[in-house]
Design a protein around this motif. Structure first.
Motif, PDB file in Angstrom:
ATOM      1  N   PHE A  45      28.896  80.514  47.752  1.00 39.94           N
ATOM      2  CA  PHE A  45      28.992  80.395  49.246  1.00 39.94           C
ATOM      3  C   PHE A  45      28.525  81.585  49.051  1.00 39.94           C
ATOM      4  O   PHE A  45      29.175  82.814  48.861  1.00 39.94           O
ATOM      5  N   HIS A  46      27.247  82.182  49.769  1.00 33.88           N
ATOM      6  CA  HIS A  46      26.663  83.638  49.775  1.00 33.88           C
ATOM      7  C   HIS A  46      26.705  84.371  48.359  1.00 33.88           C
ATOM      8  O   HIS A  46      26.921  85.837  48.183  1.00 33.88           O
ATOM      9  N   ALA A  47      26.123  82.739  47.953  1.00 37.59           N
ATOM     10  CA  ALA A  47      25.610  83.669  46.364  1.00 37.59           C
ATOM     11  C   ALA A  47      24.339  85.059  46.764  1.00 37.59           C
ATOM     12  O   ALA A  47      24.045  85.793  45.832  1.00 37.59           O
ATOM     13  N   GLU A  48      23.486  84.899  47.888  1.00 43.69           N
ATOM     14  CA  GLU A  48      22.891  85.602  47.866  1.00 43.69           C
ATOM     15  C   GLU A  48      23.163  87.369  48.077  1.00 43.69           C
ATOM     16  O   GLU A  48      22.488  88.186  47.697  1.00 43.69           O
ATOM     17  N   ARG A  49      25.589  87.377  47.982  1.00 41.37           N
ATOM     18  CA  ARG A  49      24.901  88.553  48.232  1.00 41.37           C
ATOM     19  C   ARG A  49      24.994  88.965  46.833  1.00 41.37           C
ATOM     20  O   ARG A  49      25.666  90.414  46.744  1.00 41.37           O
ATOM     21  N   PRO A 178      33.803  91.941  45.634  1.00 39.64           N
ATOM     22  CA  PRO A 178      34.645  90.516  45.393  1.00 39.64           C
ATOM     23  C   PRO A 178      34.556  89.257  45.538  1.00 39.64           C
ATOM     24  O   PRO A 178      33.155  89.399  45.972  1.00 39.64           O
ATOM     25  N   VAL A 179      35.624  88.585  45.023  1.00 39.36           N
ATOM     26  CA  VAL A 179      35.219  87.357  44.716  1.00 39.36           C
ATOM     27  C   VAL A 179      36.006  85.950  44.966  1.00 39.36           C
ATOM     28  O   VAL A 179      37.051  86.330  44.509  1.00 39.36           O
ATOM     29  N   GLY A 180      35.734  85.105  45.217  1.00 37.29           N
ATOM     30  CA  GLY A 180      37.341  84.436  46.142  1.00 37.29           C
ATOM     31  C   GLY A 180      37.003  82.787  45.675  1.00 37.29           C
ATOM     32  O   GLY A 180      35.893  82.348  46.236  1.00 37.29           O
ATOM     33  N   LEU A 181      37.789  82.543  45.201  1.00 39.36           N
ATOM     34  CA  LEU A 181      37.623  81.192  43.983  1.00 39.36           C
ATOM     35  C   LEU A 181      39.068  80.436  44.966  1.00 39.36           C
ATOM     36  O   LEU A 181      40.154  80.621  45.357  1.00 39.36           O
ATOM     37  N   THR A 182      38.477  79.270  45.520  1.00 42.98           N
ATOM     38  CA  THR A 182      39.056  77.648  45.930  1.00 42.98           C
ATOM     39  C   THR A 182      38.783  77.220  45.722  1.00 42.98           C
ATOM     40  O   THR A 182      37.967  76.207  46.043  1.00 42.98           O
ATOM     41  N   LEU A 194      35.943  76.334  45.358  1.00 42.52           N
ATOM     42  CA  LEU A 194      34.202  77.258  46.235  1.00 42.52           C
ATOM     43  C   LEU A 194      34.385  77.792  45.079  1.00 42.52           C
ATOM     44  O   LEU A 194      35.229  79.156  45.275  1.00 42.52           O
ATOM     45  N   VAL A 195      33.254  78.735  45.462  1.00 38.77           N
ATOM     46  CA  VAL A 195      33.512  80.442  44.798  1.00 38.77           C
ATOM     47  C   VAL A 195      32.655  81.380  45.414  1.00 38.77           C
ATOM     48  O   VAL A 195      31.138  80.883  46.648  1.00 38.77           O
ATOM     49  N   HIS A 196      33.162  81.796  46.758  1.00 45.71           N
ATOM     50  CA  HIS A 196      32.927  83.182  47.514  1.00 45.71           C
ATOM     51  C   HIS A 196      32.734  84.186  47.532  1.00 45.71           C
ATOM     52  O   HIS A 196      33.300  84.872  47.470  1.00 45.71           O
ATOM     53  N   PHE A 197      31.441  84.550  47.617  1.00 41.94           N
ATOM     54  CA  PHE A 197      31.079  85.896  47.093  1.00 41.94           C
ATOM     55  C   PHE A 197      31.264  86.884  48.528  1.00 41.94           C
ATOM     56  O   PHE A 197      30.748  86.180  49.842  1.00 41.94           O
ATOM     57  N   ASP A 198      31.452  88.145  48.396  1.00 46.23           N
ATOM     58  CA  ASP A 198      31.762  88.747  49.369  1.00 46.23           C
ATOM     59  C   ASP A 198      30.486  90.048  49.839  1.00 46.23           C
ATOM     60  O   ASP A 198      29.972  89.853  48.700  1.00 46.23           O
ATOM     61  N   GLU A 199      30.125  90.613  50.864  1.00 44.90           N
ATOM     62  CA  GLU A 199      29.319  91.804  50.529  1.00 44.90           C
ATOM     63  C   GLU A 199      29.849  93.412  49.837  1.00 44.90           C
ATOM     64  O   GLU A 199      31.129  93.385  49.824  1.00 44.90           O
ATOM     65  N   PRO A 266      25.209  75.374  58.982  1.00 49.57           N
ATOM     66  CA  PRO A 266      25.390  74.019  58.255  1.00 49.57           C
ATOM     67  C   PRO A 266      25.552  75.026  56.604  1.00 49.57           C
ATOM     68  O   PRO A 266      25.493  75.373  56.399  1.00 49.57           O
ATOM     69  N   LEU A 267      26.647  74.071  56.463  1.00 49.60           N
ATOM     70  CA  LEU A 267      27.237  74.668  55.156  1.00 49.60           C
ATOM     71  C   LEU A 267      27.434  73.520  54.354  1.00 49.60           C
ATOM     72  O   LEU A 267      27.948  73.173  54.672  1.00 49.60           O
ATOM     73  N   THR A 268      28.534  73.787  53.160  1.00 53.32           N
ATOM     74  CA  THR A 268      28.217  73.157  52.084  1.00 53.32           C
ATOM     75  C   THR A 268      30.015  72.516  52.495  1.00 53.32           C
ATOM     76  O   THR A 268      30.463  73.071  53.192  1.00 53.32           O
ATOM     77  N   PRO A 269      30.392  70.726  51.677  1.00 53.21           N
ATOM     78  CA  PRO A 269      31.667  69.971  52.411  1.00 53.21           C
ATOM     79  C   PRO A 269      32.900  71.304  51.947  1.00 53.21           C
ATOM     80  O   PRO A 269      33.551  71.502  52.317  1.00 53.21           O
ATOM     81  N   ARG A 270      32.849  72.091  50.922  1.00 53.75           N
ATOM     82  CA  ARG A 270      34.241  73.188  50.248  1.00 53.75           C
ATOM     83  C   ARG A 270      33.508  74.300  50.835  1.00 53.75           C
ATOM     84  O   ARG A 270      34.924  74.666  52.005  1.00 53.75           O
ATOM     85  N   ALA A 271      32.953  74.483  51.011  1.00 53.50           N
ATOM     86  CA  ALA A 271      33.046  75.643  52.788  1.00 53.50           C
ATOM     87  C   ALA A 271      32.867  75.628  53.910  1.00 53.50           C
ATOM     88  O   ALA A 271      34.212  76.595  54.688  1.00 53.50           O
ATOM     89  N   GLU A 272      32.813  74.508  54.304  1.00 54.36           N
ATOM     90  CA  GLU A 272      32.762  74.113  55.619  1.00 54.36           C
ATOM     91  C   GLU A 272      34.955  73.769  55.597  1.00 54.36           C
ATOM     92  O   GLU A 272      35.218  74.507  56.737  1.00 54.36           O
ATOM     93  N   ASP A 273      35.168  73.130  54.925  1.00 53.11           N
ATOM     94  CA  ASP A 273      36.682  72.927  54.457  1.00 53.11           C
ATOM     95  C   ASP A 273      37.435  74.225  54.366  1.00 53.11           C
ATOM     96  O   ASP A 273      38.286  74.766  55.041  1.00 53.11           O
ATOM     97  N   LEU A 274      36.765  75.974  53.790  1.00 46.42           N
ATOM     98  CA  LEU A 274      37.661  76.885  53.822  1.00 46.42           C
ATOM     99  C   LEU A 274      37.606  77.547  55.471  1.00 46.42           C
ATOM    100  O   LEU A 274      38.295  78.164  55.216  1.00 46.42           O
TER     101      LEU A 274
END
Length: 481
Positions: A45-49, A178-182, A194-199, A266-274
């Motif tokens: 999620f937001h790998a472009e960051r 920062p990286v958030g793992l869920t 889900l691997v969530h990247f922040d700015e 539109p989001l991927t399933p795990r990103a939507e859940d988060l």
């Protein structure tokens, strides 16, 4: 054509560097295969960051022990040098492999009371990587854990980043990502993550007055990292609050997905859940703060519903079927037919999986820390599974070859992974069928329990819907004020 001497006779250091790069590439490929087998889906999620170049310090929460490093290391398009406990370096062959892959050992205070003497050496090893424009991965909490809540982070990441940036007069350009793992259920095979990247955080912005107010700068940057990590996951520090949110998710998350107005893209399933889970958590926090008595009454009713459902051993998705007799019977009949037709292949797969699965489960129970068993199960299962399944299947194939020859054994080899997956999903569907059968029994034989459970469920859903409308009005009023 003559080659330069340096190319014809590479130095020992150059050879070791090339060997390390080859090993890193090979290990990364193997890890991707293992992660692909264990997890049904790894979503980014937001790998472009993620910065594509320059020095980067990845700071992540740590809910999955060694698996966290596996996932982050295979999710970014650059090599990440992780900081790992010196305990992993006690076994000489493993220590050599870890060093070749760029893993940096750290002696924690819990590992050795004299640990502070070697922390400086760890920092210097990290500085060397970052000064060369590389990437370092660190877990600021310092320990892994079974639950999904972020623990208080240590100041090591902030101290390391500020010290290095200060050495270069704020000109190095070091960033912290920062990286958030869920994890959906990290201890379960074929779960999701889900691997969530922040700015990225610009470290130089926290350097102002560093010489005079070093402690304050470290505290400010640590607070920024902690706040960012909390925003990347569903952070529920209070146990009772977490229980309410989890119960509401089981009741309402699927309905929220069908008609939500929260998501703008539109989001991927795990990103939507988060994102939706964070919205539920924020709404619950607002409700508790604004209407505490109403929230407590709702929590008591929710607890009563969960207690009754647990007593009947019903998952929440089957509770909804209690009012749908026709659909429930159709589901039971269709799955019963599937059970009969799929049984031969499933039994064939079970017979071959029995021994390696038993070995994996024994190791996961015997050699993991009871206090962090869920966190340590994924990497233990993956690493042991490679040898358990590989060894057992190789033995089976050899025996078949000895008895029947190559043509038959070739078909046998191709059948093993297919039958194994079919047997796994067959078991999963049969467990759901058992839940449906239990629901059918309650539906026809315990009408009072069914009626009370459905009544409680309807009341809870109505209260959730009303609270949701009030929360949306409150948020809209705040945004327009």
């Amino acid at each position: 054509m003559a080659f330069p001497t340096a190319l014809r006779h590479p130095s020992a250091a150059g050879q070791m560097k090339l060997l390390g790069k080859c090993l890193t590439t090979t290990v990364a490929g193997l890890l991707r295969i293992m992660l692909g087998f264990y997890f049904r889906r790894v979503e980014l999620f937001h790998a472009e960051r993620v910065p594509s170049n320059g020095p980067v310090l990845f700071a992540s929460n740590h809910p999955g022990s060694v698996t966290d490093a596996f996932i982050i290391g295979t999710s970014v398009p650059r090599q990440v040098h992780f900081v790992a406990t010196v305990q992993l370096f006690r076994f000489a062959p493993l220590a050599w492999l870890l060093k070749q892959c760029g893993i940096i050992p750290i002696n924690r205070l819990k590992d050795d009371p004299r640990a502070m003497r070697s922390v400086a050496a760890t920092f210097e090893a990290c500085f060397e990587v970052l000064e060369d424009g590389g990437a370092v991965g660190i877990f600021p909490e310092g320990v892994s854990y079974d639950d999904s809540q972020l623990k208080t982070i240590k100041t090591g990441a902030a101290r390391m980043a500020l010290e290095l940036e200060q050495r270069h007069g704020g000109k190095l350009g070091l960033r912290i990502t920062p990286v958030g793992l869920t994890y959906s259920a990290k201890e379960r095979y074929r779960s999701e993550v889900l691997v969530h990247f922040d700015e990225p955080i610009e470290v130089a912005k926290f350097l102002e007055g560093y010489d005079a107010r070093r402690k304050e700068c470290i505290t400010e940057l640590s607070g920024e990292i902690e706040g960012r990590l909390q925003s990347l996951i569903v952070h529920l520090p209070r146990l009772e609050h977490a229980r309410v949110v989890e119960a509401v998710k089981r009741l309402y998350l699927d309905r929220l997905k069908l008609g939500n107005v929260i998501l703008k893209e539109p989001l991927t399933p795990r990103a939507e859940d988060l994102v939706l889970s964070q919205a539920i958590a924020n709404a619950a926090e607002w409700m508790e703060r604004t209407f505490p008595e109403r929230f407590n009454a709702f929590a008591r009713k929710l607890h009563d519903y969960e207690r009754r459902r647990a007593r009947l051993k019903l998952p929440d998705e089957t509770s909804e079927r209690l009012s749908e007799k026709r659909n429930l019977l159709a589901y039971v009949l269709s799955r019963s037919l599937l059970a009969v037709l799929g049984a031969p292949i499933a039994v064939y797969g079970w017979v071959h999986r029995l021994l390696p699965v038993a070995l994996v489960r024994w190791v996961a129970t015997r050699f993991t820390n009871p206090g962090a068993r869920k966190a340590q199960t994924p990497h233990a299962s993956m690493l042991v599974g490679v040898f358990a399944f590989g060894g057992c299947y190789a033995l089976y194939v050899w025996l078949v070859y000895r008895w029947f020859g190559w043509p038959f054994s070739l078909w046998y080899v191709l059948s093993l992974p297919i039958a194994g997956l079919i047997s796994y999903y067959y078991t999963h569907e049969m467990l759901r069928l058992c839940d449906a059968l239990r629901t059918a029994v309650i539906l026809f034989r315990v009408p009072f329990a069914r009626k009370r459970l459905l009544s409680l469920r309807s009341e809870l859903l109505a209260e959730i819907e009303e609270a949701r409308k009030e929360y949306r009005r409150s948020v809209h009023f705040t945004e327009t004020a």
